[in-house]
Design an enzyme around this catalytic site. Structure first.
Site, PDB file in Angstrom:
ATOM      1  CB  SER A   1       2.110  -2.954   8.034  1.00 33.38           C
ATOM      2  OG  SER A   1       2.671  -1.763   7.538  1.00 33.38           O
TER       3      SER A   1
ATOM      4  CG  HIS B 287      -2.543  -4.582  10.282  1.00 34.29           C
ATOM      5  ND1 HIS B 287      -2.696  -3.480  11.087  1.00 34.29           N
ATOM      6  CD2 HIS B 287      -1.637  -4.222   9.326  1.00 34.29           C
ATOM      7  CE1 HIS B 287      -1.925  -2.501  10.645  1.00 34.29           C
ATOM      8  NE2 HIS B 287      -1.280  -2.923   9.578  1.00 34.29           N
TER       9      HIS B 287
ATOM     10  CD  GLU C 184       7.076   6.822   6.085  1.00 35.54           C
ATOM     11  OE1 GLU C 184       6.861   7.982   5.650  1.00 35.54           O
ATOM     12  OE2 GLU C 184       6.289   5.861   5.896  1.00 35.54           O
TER      13      GLU C 184
ATOM     14  CG  HIS D  82       3.973   3.894   0.713  1.00 34.80           C
ATOM     15  ND1 HIS D  82       3.945   2.961  -0.298  1.00 34.80           N
ATOM     16  CD2 HIS D  82       4.195   5.090   0.119  1.00 34.80           C
ATOM     17  CE1 HIS D  82       4.122   3.576  -1.455  1.00 34.80           C
ATOM     18  NE2 HIS D  82       4.272   4.872  -1.232  1.00 34.80           N
TER      19      HIS D  82
ATOM     20  CG  ASP E 209      -0.977   0.867   3.627  1.00 30.77           C
ATOM     21  OD1 ASP E 209      -1.907   1.526   3.123  1.00 30.77           O
ATOM     22  OD2 ASP E 209      -0.856   0.699   4.851  1.00 30.77           O
TER      23      ASP E 209
ATOM     24  CG  ASP F  29       8.631   7.867  -3.468  1.00 25.40           C
ATOM     25  OD1 ASP F  29       8.380   7.272  -4.526  1.00 25.40           O
ATOM     26  OD2 ASP F  29       7.774   8.476  -2.808  1.00 25.40           O
ATOM     27  N   GLY F  30       8.549   5.099  -1.625  1.00 28.29           N
ATOM     28  CA  GLY F  30       8.060   3.745  -1.838  1.00 28.29           C
ATOM     29  C   GLY F  30       7.920   3.369  -3.300  1.00 28.29           C
TER      30      GLY F  30
END
Length: 286
Positions: A102, A18, A120, A41, A166, A145-146
């Site tokens: 994030s 971060h 997500e 994600h 991520d 889905d990412g």
């Protein structure tokens, strides 16, 4: 590994990730043109440090809690202030009770012209994130889905911005999927900034990923640059909790490497476990 973030929110890996995220977004703020953040994600957005999961792991106690008590140089205080200000905004009484993920950290640095897409798939995490951003016209939570979202949302219409990748690393082939997904997205948007997080448990897997990403970036018509950061709070032992985290930053701001060379040495003592932490910051070879 299975990386359920409620257990790990605010740990040393979050702190490192971060801080880097905030430094990049702070750089993007310097120009008036809009930017977009794509979080592949995204997670739940905000984590209760009094929850059963956080209490069981206690990882935030050796992460964000230590950083908030650390004595840092004036230069490092200034560089980390935007990040620390966001964390403190979710803890207005001064007691550390919550940690922003994030999406909320990115949202804290967006101007009226900027946008956030947060992907997500897990139902409870997605619902929590939707509840947090429900009335926010600048943020969109996507039930996707990412890995599918990554090529679908680039390039953004703003043509400026950052993609945070991520994943939870729940599947055995996650490193391979990560390399392939980045290659596909980068082919569509080679000028974007990409931040790729990974657990640094296997040297072979992490070295291969870094080489693949650097090779993809270097092969572009206008070659992209790549920066590799790894931070270890203790030796990584087989079967033990994660003690080493990694980031690959593609097309990093020209200021980032120098900023990290100022910040990272000052995090070695407060974040170290059983001794000082260690870091490596380098340009990976294709």
């Amino acid at each position: 590994m299975n990386y359920r973030h409620a257990f790990h929110a605010g740990n040393f890996a979050d702190v490192i990730k971060h801080i880097v995220l905030v430094r990049i977004l702070t750089y993007l703020q310097d120009k008036p043109a809009a930017f977009r953040v794509i979080d592949t994600h995204a997670g739940a957005g905000l984590y209760d440090l009094d929850s059963d999961e956080a209490r069981r792991s206690g990882e935030w106690l050796t992460g964000i809690a230590r950083l908030m008590q650390a004595r840092l140089s004036n230069e490092t205080v200034a560089l980390t202030k935007p990040y620390m200000d966001i964390v403190r905004a979710f803890n207005p009484k001064g007691e550390l009770k919550a940690y922003p993920g994030s999406p909320l950290i990115a949202r804290g640095l967006m101007r009226p012209q900027d946008r956030l897409v947060a992907c997500e798939l897990e139902p409870r995490a997605r619902k929590a994130l939707i509840d947090l951003l429900r009335r926010d016209e600048q943020a969109r939570v996507v039930d996707l889905d990412g890995w599918m979202a990554l090529p679908a949302f680039v390039p953004p219409k703003e043509r400026r911005g950052l993609v945070l990748i991520d994943p939870p690393f729940e599947a055995k082939d996650e490193f391979e999927r990560l390399s392939e997904a980045f290659s596909t997205a980068f082919a569509k948007w080679p000028t974007g900034i990409y931040v790729i997080w990974y657990p640094a448990k296997s040297r072979r897997a992490t070295d291969t990923l870094a080489q693949d990403v650097a090779r993809t970036a270097a092969a572009a018509k206008t070659p992209g640059k790549c920066l590799r950061l790894e931070f270890s709070v203790a030796p990584q032992l087989d079967g033990a909790a994660l003690t080493s985290t990694g980031l690959l930053i593609v097309n990093p701001p020209y200021t980032l490497q120098g900023e990290l060379r100022t910040i990272l040495p000052e995090l070695e003592m407060p974040l170290g476990q059983g001794g000082a932490a260690r870091y490596r910051l380098e340009v990976p070879r294709p």
